[in-house]
Design a protein around this motif. Structure first.
Motif, short mmCIF file in Angstrom:
data_model
loop_
_atom_site.label_atom_id
_atom_site.label_comp_id
_atom_site.label_asym_id
_atom_site.label_seq_id
_atom_site.Cartn_x
_atom_site.Cartn_y
_atom_site.Cartn_z
N UNK A 127 0.80 -1.22 0.00
CA UNK A 127 0.00 0.00 0.00
C UNK A 127 0.82 1.26 0.00
N UNK A 128 2.01 1.21 0.60
CA UNK A 128 2.83 2.40 0.71
C UNK A 128 3.24 2.92 -0.67
N UNK A 129 3.17 2.08 -1.69
CA UNK A 129 3.50 2.52 -3.05
C UNK A 129 2.43 3.45 -3.61
N UNK A 130 1.20 3.32 -3.12
CA UNK A 130 0.10 4.12 -3.63
C UNK A 130 -0.45 3.64 -4.96
N UNK A 131 0.26 2.72 -5.60
CA UNK A 131 -0.13 2.23 -6.92
C UNK A 131 -0.79 0.87 -6.85
N UNK A 132 -0.20 -0.04 -6.08
CA UNK A 132 -0.70 -1.41 -6.06
C UNK A 132 -2.13 -1.52 -5.54
N UNK A 133 -2.51 -0.83 -4.45
CA UNK A 133 -3.91 -0.93 -4.01
C UNK A 133 -4.89 -0.47 -5.09
N UNK A 134 -4.54 0.60 -5.80
CA UNK A 134 -5.42 1.08 -6.87
C UNK A 134 -5.53 0.03 -7.97
N UNK A 194 -8.94 -3.85 2.52
CA UNK A 194 -7.50 -4.00 2.26
C UNK A 194 -6.98 -2.86 1.39
N UNK A 195 -7.73 -2.53 0.35
CA UNK A 195 -7.32 -1.41 -0.50
C UNK A 195 -7.31 -0.10 0.26
N UNK A 196 -8.33 0.12 1.07
CA UNK A 196 -8.40 1.34 1.87
C UNK A 196 -7.22 1.42 2.84
N UNK A 197 -6.86 0.28 3.44
CA UNK A 197 -5.73 0.26 4.37
C UNK A 197 -4.43 0.62 3.66
N UNK A 198 -4.23 0.07 2.46
CA UNK A 198 -3.03 0.39 1.70
C UNK A 198 -2.97 1.85 1.32
#
Length: 329
Positions: free
Chosen positions: A173-180, A224-228
């Motif tokens: 999630x810290x990448x900001x890209x993978x969760x999206x 999970x996406x929101x957490x990331x």
């Protein structure tokens, strides 16, 4: 205070404490020395914080003291009280603090799924994007319904697969890209399948087979996406905390969310494995799915609000998280 001179004078004591803390066995005299050095280095840390608060030295001494404290008091052994704390306080608090992110992600994904479904169901281009006619017809007539094979083996496969997807969304999630990427992929896929089923007149079958487990399963993916994304935003905007401290605290809290999601996805896997493909009436299947979703949100909102009001955040307590430098604000 001359920090370099202070470090030069006390460096041997710090090194000795670190060395004793790493040893597997200590003699009686070494154990006594460990305690004495722990007290001395704790005083050194207090002096540094008050007179010359160098972040690197504070972090180093804190780490040495944490290791020594563990060596003196013994490793922490989990107890039923810790399990209760996690279930009643830590997990619901972490989920509750994430609630608005979850709502935002859910709304965005549902809208995206609807748009994808309408595009596939109503346009030749959208339908062709799903696959050739032979694939679409075989999927609608057989593959979609036959996928839901009742049983424990199927439930286990679904559980591990979804847990892995959720773990990726949180962990990267810290990448900001993978969760999206994960959220968009899932929303478009579900919407496209629904649109294809609707085009062939099987929207009712799609809803009967997706809603019983999908209500909770998709919510878990949204969580999970929101957490990331929350972790990424903390990196961008840490607030009054230092960036490293904010990311560490939120990261530990979101790890709590990840553990909770393993349980949530386990429940949705059981529903998918034993309810979705069963011979129960379709309306009862959907009722079961709605009940487990309602139980999740009741747990999150009721217990979570209570836990947050009592000061819980989902992070480790100070005893396990270690010392942090106070900040203003």
């Amino acid at each position: 205070m001359d920090l370099d001179a202070f470090t030069a004078v006390h460096e041997p004591q710090w090194q000795r404490l670190a060395d004793l803390s790493r040893r597997r066995r200590l003699s009686g005299s070494e154990a006594d020395e460990l305690v004495r050095l722990y007290q001395s280095v704790a005083t050194h840390l207090s002096t540094v914080r008050s007179a010359a608060p160098d972040p690197a030295l504070v972090a180093r001494l804190s780490d040495v003291l944490n290791r020594a404290r563990t060596r003196i008091s013994g490793a922490h052994e989990p107890a039923w009280r810790d399990v209760r704390t996690f279930v009643v306080e830590s997990a619901p608090a972490a989920l509750y603090r994430l609630r608005w992110w979850i709502h935002g992600v859910t709304l965005a994904c549902v809208l995206l799924a609807v748009v994808a479904g309408v595009w596939v169901a109503s346009t030749p281009e959208g339908l062709a994007a799903v696959g050739p006619p032979s694939f679409r017809e075989a999927y609608v007539d057989e593959a979609f319904a036959s996928y839901y094979d009742p049983g424990a083996d199927f439930a286990a496969v679904v559980w591990t697969n979804n847990a892995w997807i959720a773990a990726q969304a949180v962990g990267f999630g810290i990448s900001g890209v993978w969760p999206v990427f994960v959220l968009v992929q899932n929303a478009v896929m579900v919407g496209a399948i629904g649109g294809m089923m609707a085009h062939y007149g099987e929207l009712g079958l799609f809803l009967q087979l997706i809603l019983p487990h999908g209500l909770l399963e998709l919510t878990a993916i949204f969580v999970a996406g929101a957490a990331g994304l929350r972790l990424f935003w903390t990196l961008v905007e840490p607030g009054h905390r230092s960036r490293s401290r904010a990311v560490a605290e939120e990261g530990r809290a979101l790890f709590t969310v990840a553990i909770a999601l393993v349980v949530v996805l386990g429940v949705s896997g059981l529903v998918e494995g034993f309810v979705t493909g069963s011979t129960l009436p379709w309306w009862l299947k959907i009722v079961i799915g709605a009940v487990v979703l309602a139980a999740f949100w009741t747990y999150t909102l009721v217990l979570g609000r209570r836990a947050v009001a009592a000061g819980a955040t989902g992070d480790l307590d100070a005893r396990l998280a270690g010392d942090v430098q106070p900040v203003a604000g």
